[in-house]
Design an enzyme around this catalytic site. Sequence first.
Site, PDB file in Angstrom:
ATOM      1  N   THR A  97       0.873  -1.184   0.000  1.00  0.00           N
ATOM      2  CA  THR A  97       0.000   0.000   0.000  1.00  0.00           C
ATOM      3  C   THR A  97       0.905   1.228   0.000  1.00  0.00           C
ATOM      4  O   THR A  97       1.603   1.493   0.982  1.00  0.00           O
ATOM      5  CB  THR A  97      -0.909   0.019   1.259  1.00  0.00           C
ATOM      6  OG1 THR A  97      -1.691  -1.165   1.259  1.00  0.00           O
ATOM      7  CG2 THR A  97      -1.824   1.222   1.239  1.00  0.00           C
ATOM      8  N   LYS A 172      -7.935   1.806  -3.202  1.00  0.00           N
ATOM      9  CA  LYS A 172      -7.645   1.259  -1.859  1.00  0.00           C
ATOM     10  C   LYS A 172      -7.663   2.388  -0.805  1.00  0.00           C
ATOM     11  O   LYS A 172      -8.197   2.240   0.289  1.00  0.00           O
ATOM     12  CB  LYS A 172      -6.275   0.563  -1.905  1.00  0.00           C
ATOM     13  CG  LYS A 172      -5.555   0.398  -0.610  1.00  0.00           C
ATOM     14  CD  LYS A 172      -5.871  -0.886   0.098  1.00  0.00           C
ATOM     15  CE  LYS A 172      -5.178  -0.914   1.444  1.00  0.00           C
ATOM     16  NZ  LYS A 172      -5.580  -1.970   2.290  1.00  0.00           N
TER      17      LYS A 172
HETATM   18  P1  NAD Z   1       5.423  -6.013   7.639  1.00  0.00           P
HETATM   19  O1  NAD Z   1       6.218  -4.908   8.210  1.00  0.00           O
HETATM   20  O2  NAD Z   1       4.939  -7.104   8.527  1.00  0.00           O
HETATM   21  O3  NAD Z   1       6.244  -6.707   6.430  1.00  0.00           O
HETATM   22  C1  NAD Z   1       7.045  -5.996   5.527  1.00  0.00           C
HETATM   23  C2  NAD Z   1       8.295  -6.828   5.279  1.00  0.00           C
HETATM   24  O4  NAD Z   1       9.093  -6.151   4.298  1.00  0.00           O
HETATM   25  C3  NAD Z   1       9.157  -6.992   6.528  1.00  0.00           C
HETATM   26  O5  NAD Z   1       9.370  -8.365   6.791  1.00  0.00           O
HETATM   27  C4  NAD Z   1      10.474  -6.263   6.166  1.00  0.00           C
HETATM   28  O6  NAD Z   1      11.621  -6.887   6.718  1.00  0.00           O
HETATM   29  C5  NAD Z   1      10.446  -6.362   4.663  1.00  0.00           C
HETATM   30  N1  NAD Z   1      11.289  -5.361   3.997  1.00  0.00           N
HETATM   31  C6  NAD Z   1      11.413  -4.044   4.250  1.00  0.00           C
HETATM   32  N2  NAD Z   1      12.290  -3.471   3.413  1.00  0.00           N
HETATM   33  C7  NAD Z   1      12.739  -4.468   2.587  1.00  0.00           C
HETATM   34  C8  NAD Z   1      13.667  -4.515   1.521  1.00  0.00           C
HETATM   35  N3  NAD Z   1      14.337  -3.441   1.122  1.00  0.00           N
HETATM   36  N4  NAD Z   1      13.880  -5.710   0.917  1.00  0.00           N
HETATM   37  C9  NAD Z   1      13.221  -6.828   1.330  1.00  0.00           C
HETATM   38  N5  NAD Z   1      12.347  -6.836   2.353  1.00  0.00           N
HETATM   39  C10 NAD Z   1      12.102  -5.668   2.967  1.00  0.00           C
HETATM   40  O7  NAD Z   1       4.172  -5.303   6.895  1.00  0.00           O
HETATM   41  P2  NAD Z   1       2.813  -6.010   6.448  1.00  0.00           P
HETATM   42  O8  NAD Z   1       1.815  -5.890   7.540  1.00  0.00           O
HETATM   43  O9  NAD Z   1       3.124  -7.317   5.833  1.00  0.00           O
HETATM   44  O10 NAD Z   1       2.342  -4.959   5.329  1.00  0.00           O
HETATM   45  C11 NAD Z   1       2.945  -4.939   4.046  1.00  0.00           C
HETATM   46  C12 NAD Z   1       2.124  -3.999   3.176  1.00  0.00           C
HETATM   47  O11 NAD Z   1       0.756  -4.474   3.132  1.00  0.00           O
HETATM   48  C13 NAD Z   1       2.067  -2.560   3.687  1.00  0.00           C
HETATM   49  O12 NAD Z   1       2.165  -1.675   2.605  1.00  0.00           O
HETATM   50  C14 NAD Z   1       0.698  -2.484   4.357  1.00  0.00           C
HETATM   51  O13 NAD Z   1       0.166  -1.169   4.361  1.00  0.00           O
HETATM   52  C15 NAD Z   1      -0.119  -3.415   3.478  1.00  0.00           C
HETATM   53  N6  NAD Z   1      -1.290  -3.986   4.138  1.00  0.00           N
HETATM   54  C16 NAD Z   1      -1.171  -4.516   5.400  1.00  0.00           C
HETATM   55  C17 NAD Z   1      -2.295  -5.047   6.003  1.00  0.00           C
HETATM   56  C18 NAD Z   1      -2.202  -5.628   7.407  1.00  0.00           C
HETATM   57  O14 NAD Z   1      -3.255  -5.890   8.015  1.00  0.00           O
HETATM   58  N7  NAD Z   1      -1.022  -5.874   7.928  1.00  0.00           N
HETATM   59  C19 NAD Z   1      -3.539  -5.052   5.339  1.00  0.00           C
HETATM   60  C20 NAD Z   1      -3.603  -4.568   4.041  1.00  0.00           C
HETATM   61  C21 NAD Z   1      -2.467  -4.026   3.451  1.00  0.00           C
END
Ligand code: NAD
Length: 303
Positions: A97, A172
Site C-alpha cells: 500500500t 484502496k
Molecule cells: P510487515 O512490516 O509485517 O512486512 C514488511 C516486510 O518487508 C518486513 O518483513 C520487512 O523486513 C520487509 N522489507 C522491508 N524493506 C525491505 C527490503 N528493502 N527488501 C526486502 N524486504 C524488505 O508489513 P505487512 O503488515 O506485511 O504490510 C505490508 C504492506 O501491506 C504494507 O504496505 C501495508 O500497508 C499493506 N497492508 C497490510 C495489512 C495488514 O493488516 N497488515 C492489510 C492490508 C495491506
Amino acid sequence: MQRIAYIGLGNMGFPMAAHLVQKGFKVDGFDLDAAVREQLPSIGVSACSTIKEVVAQADVIISMLPADQHVLDVYISGQYNLLSLASKARLIIDCSTISAQTAVTLFNAAKAQGIPCIDAPVSGGIGGAKSGQLTFICGGEQEHVTQAEPILLAMGSQVFYAGEAGCGQIAKMCNNMLLAICMIGTSEALQLGIDFGLDPKILSDIMRASSGNNWTLEKYNPCPGVMAYAPAAQDYQTGFMVDLMNKDLNLAMQATMQSKTATPLGMLARSLYQQHARQGYGQRDFSSIFKLFAQLPELATEK
Ligand code: NAD
C-alpha cells in the site's frame, strides 16, 4: 511453471507466499530480516540472501513492502536497483500500500526496462492473507492485470481492475478512508447508547437491521463482548494496526492536496487516529479507536 520472486515476507507477504506454493508455484523469497528468511523453507519458499539472487530466475516479481520509500529503494533508487537485474521478468506485481504517485513512478521505470507492472494493493488484512481470501485492487494496463489474475487468485478470492497505473492505490485509499470514518462513527454511536444504559449487543443488532448498518457492525464490532471473533475480543492485539491506518489516512490526505477534494471527515478521522496512536495504541487493531470514546467521560471529569 512460472517462477516467482517474492520480496517482503512480513505479516502479509509470508502467508500470501505460502498460498502460492500450495497452488503449485515455484517461489523464491527475499526479506531484509534474516529471521524471516530462516522461516521461509517451512512454507516451501526458497530463501535467497540478496535481491540479485531472488530475481535471477524470476518470471514474475511480487513485492509486499511497508511503504513508498521501501518500494523506491528496492526497485529504483536504492542500492538494490532491482529493475536493472530483472532481465527475465515478464511482470511486476506490487501489492504494497503506497501512494498512487509512487505506483506511477514504478510503472514508468519498469516500462522503460520493458517490464509490465501493475499496482495491486489488497484488502482483507492478515486474516484474509492467511485464509487466501484477499481482495486485489489493481491499476495498470488491463491486459497485465488479466495476465496476473491466476497468480492473484492463488492468494485471494477477488480481483478488481480500477483503471490505469496508480488507480489501484487510489481505490484502496478511498476504501480505507471510508473504513476509518465508519469505524469512528460506529464507535461513537455504540458509546452513546452505552452511556444511556443500552446493552451494546442489542444496540448492535438493532443498528445492523436498520439504516445505520455497515461493515464494521457486520464483521468487526469494536465493542468488547459483542463479537467473539473480532479483535475487540482479544484486547485488540490482532488485526489491522492503528499505525497502518494512520499511514493510509496520511496517503489519503496527501492525495487530497493534489486533487483539492474536500474531505473534512477524512481529516477528522486522521486527527482522531493520530491522537489514539499518541495514547499508545499504534500497535493495536484500528477498532480500538472505540476506547477513545469510552475514555472521553473520564477525561472530562479529570479537567
Ligand atoms: P510487515 O512490516 O509485517 O512486512 C514488511 C516486510 O518487508 C518486513 O518483513 C520487512 O523486513 C520487509 N522489507 C522491508 N524493506 C525491505 C527490503 N528493502 N527488501 C526486502 N524486504 C524488505 O508489513 P505487512 O503488515 O506485511 O504490510 C505490508 C504492506 O501491506 C504494507 O504496505 C501495508 O500497508 C499493506 N497492508 C497490510 C495489512 C495488514 O493488516 N497488515 C492489510 C492490508 C495491506
